[in-house]
Design a protein around this motif. Structure first.
Motif, PDB file in Angstrom:
ATOM      1  N   VAL A  12       0.864  -1.178   0.000  1.00  0.00           N
ATOM      2  CA  VAL A  12       0.000   0.000   0.000  1.00  0.00           C
ATOM      3  C   VAL A  12       0.903   1.230   0.000  1.00  0.00           C
ATOM      4  O   VAL A  12       1.775   1.371   0.849  1.00  0.00           O
ATOM      5  CB  VAL A  12      -0.935   0.036   1.224  1.00  0.00           C
ATOM      6  N   ALA A  14       0.788   5.541  -0.332  1.00  0.00           N
ATOM      7  CA  ALA A  14      -0.032   6.755  -0.278  1.00  0.00           C
ATOM      8  C   ALA A  14       0.546   7.781  -1.243  1.00  0.00           C
ATOM      9  O   ALA A  14       1.761   7.962  -1.321  1.00  0.00           O
ATOM     10  CB  ALA A  14      -0.051   7.323   1.132  1.00  0.00           C
ATOM     11  N   TYR A  31      -4.602   6.121  -2.592  1.00  0.00           N
ATOM     12  CA  TYR A  31      -3.789   4.967  -2.228  1.00  0.00           C
ATOM     13  C   TYR A  31      -3.712   4.008  -3.400  1.00  0.00           C
ATOM     14  O   TYR A  31      -4.726   3.700  -4.028  1.00  0.00           O
ATOM     15  CB  TYR A  31      -4.403   4.226  -1.029  1.00  0.00           C
ATOM     16  N   GLU A  45      -9.269   6.839  -4.514  1.00  0.00           N
ATOM     17  CA  GLU A  45      -9.191   8.234  -4.098  1.00  0.00           C
ATOM     18  C   GLU A  45     -10.566   8.682  -3.647  1.00  0.00           C
ATOM     19  O   GLU A  45     -11.537   7.923  -3.711  1.00  0.00           O
ATOM     20  CB  GLU A  45      -8.666   9.116  -5.234  1.00  0.00           C
ATOM     21  N   ALA A  49     -11.090   6.307  -0.672  1.00  0.00           N
ATOM     22  CA  ALA A  49      -9.791   6.414   0.002  1.00  0.00           C
ATOM     23  C   ALA A  49      -9.965   6.823   1.462  1.00  0.00           C
ATOM     24  O   ALA A  49      -9.276   6.316   2.351  1.00  0.00           O
ATOM     25  CB  ALA A  49      -8.885   7.410  -0.725  1.00  0.00           C
ATOM     26  N   LYS A  53      -8.791   4.709   4.703  1.00  0.00           N
ATOM     27  CA  LYS A  53      -7.939   5.303   5.734  1.00  0.00           C
ATOM     28  C   LYS A  53      -8.551   5.144   7.128  1.00  0.00           C
ATOM     29  O   LYS A  53      -7.857   4.766   8.079  1.00  0.00           O
ATOM     30  CB  LYS A  53      -7.716   6.778   5.424  1.00  0.00           C
TER      31      LYS A  53
END
Length: 87
Positions: A12, A14, A31, A45, A49, A53
């Motif tokens: 992953v 960012a 990501y 996104e 995203a 998160k």
């Protein structure tokens, strides 16, 4: 670009673009999630995203195992269609 997670199954990364960068009108990011086993990737996104998160943060707060994180990430890689290509 910042590497956030790397296991035997997933990577992953960012990406954050600030409003001051050329071609970027507002701050945004997302990501990239790579499924190493299935050799596919996805870039998320926006709201997706943000949901990712928040879910990861909740797991981190609970003290997850690598298996817990991989299980959570696999929910997103189920959407992956882009094959990973080597240059």
């Amino acid at each position: 670009m910042q590497l956030l997670y790397n296991s035997d199954n997933f990577v992953v990364v960012a990406f954050e673009l600030s409003a001051g960068e050329p071609g970027v009108s507002d701050a945004r990011g997302g990501y990239e999630i790579v499924d190493k086993f299935n050799r596919k990737e996805i870039f998320i996104e926006g709201e997706l995203a943000q949901s990712f998160k928040l879910g990861v943060q909740a797991l981190v707060d609970a003290g997850p195992t690598e298996e817990d994180l991989d299980e959570y990430i696999s929910r997103y890689t189920a959407l992956a269609q882009q094959p990973v290509l080597m240059h």
